[in-house]
Design a protein around this motif. Structure first.
Motif, short mmCIF file in Angstrom:
data_model
loop_
_atom_site.label_atom_id
_atom_site.label_comp_id
_atom_site.label_asym_id
_atom_site.label_seq_id
_atom_site.Cartn_x
_atom_site.Cartn_y
_atom_site.Cartn_z
N PRO A 19 0.81 -1.34 0.01
CA PRO A 19 0.01 -0.26 0.02
C PRO A 19 0.98 1.52 0.07
O PRO A 19 0.50 2.26 -0.60
CB PRO A 19 -1.01 -0.17 1.17
N SER A 20 2.05 1.36 0.71
CA SER A 20 2.90 2.44 0.67
C SER A 20 3.31 2.57 -0.54
O SER A 20 3.45 3.69 -1.07
CB SER A 20 3.97 2.33 1.83
N ILE A 21 3.92 1.58 -1.23
CA ILE A 21 4.39 1.68 -2.70
C ILE A 21 3.28 2.42 -3.72
O ILE A 21 3.61 3.28 -4.56
CB ILE A 21 5.12 0.49 -3.26
N SER A 26 1.25 6.51 -6.96
CA SER A 26 0.05 7.56 -7.23
C SER A 26 0.20 8.91 -6.97
O SER A 26 -0.06 9.53 -7.81
CB SER A 26 -1.10 7.14 -6.30
N GLY A 27 1.02 9.20 -6.01
CA GLY A 27 1.38 10.70 -5.72
C GLY A 27 2.56 11.25 -6.60
O GLY A 27 2.28 12.53 -7.15
N VAL A 28 3.38 10.37 -7.19
CA VAL A 28 4.47 10.83 -7.89
C VAL A 28 4.07 10.73 -9.42
O VAL A 28 4.32 11.92 -10.22
CB VAL A 28 5.72 9.99 -7.64
N LEU A 29 3.43 9.88 -9.82
CA LEU A 29 3.14 9.55 -11.28
C LEU A 29 1.57 9.96 -11.65
O LEU A 29 1.39 10.13 -12.87
CB LEU A 29 3.68 8.11 -11.75
N ARG A 32 -3.25 6.66 -12.50
CA ARG A 32 -3.58 5.66 -13.51
C ARG A 32 -2.48 4.79 -13.50
O ARG A 32 -2.55 3.57 -14.06
CB ARG A 32 -3.60 6.55 -14.92
N TYR A 33 -1.25 4.81 -12.85
CA TYR A 33 -0.20 3.94 -12.84
C TYR A 33 -0.31 2.71 -11.84
O TYR A 33 0.25 1.96 -11.84
CB TYR A 33 1.12 4.62 -12.69
N ILE A 34 -1.58 2.83 -11.04
CA ILE A 34 -1.76 1.78 -10.28
C ILE A 34 -2.92 1.12 -10.31
O ILE A 34 -3.34 0.17 -9.68
CB ILE A 34 -1.70 2.33 -8.55
N GLU A 35 -3.92 1.72 -11.14
CA GLU A 35 -5.10 1.10 -11.61
C GLU A 35 -4.97 0.00 -12.62
O GLU A 35 -4.26 0.14 -13.39
CB GLU A 35 -5.99 2.38 -11.97
#
Length: 84
Positions: A19-21, A26-29, A32-35
């Motif tokens: 969850p931390s990664i 999500s915060g940096v990129l 859409r990069y975690i969905e």
């Protein structure tokens, strides 16, 4: 910074690492990069060839076999499967 926090989480609470990664990415990129992306067999098939076969790496609860067989039947294609 955020990356150092991830290193600390990995050392102190490895169960909280995923969850931390996800929060970091999500915060940096952006989210859409975690969905998960929608899986479209027709576009994946268009990118395949005899030299570049389709390989499915399955996770718990996923089984694309029915979709794959239906897709192959609609296009009158033969399906060869190998289970490792």
């Amino acid at each position: 910074g955020s990356l150092q926090r991830l290193l600390l989480v990995r050392c102190m609470a490895p169960d909280k690492l995923v969850p931390s990664i996800q929060a970091y990415v999500s915060g940096v990129l952006g989210p859409r990069y975690i969905e998960p992306q929608a899986f479209r067999l027709d576009s994946v098939f268009a990118d395949s060839s005899a030299a570049v076969p389709l390989i499915f790496v399955l996770s718990s609860g996923s089984d694309p076999m029915a979709d794959l067989l239906r897709f192959a039947d609609e296009r009158h294609k033969q399906v060869e499967t190998v289970s490792l």
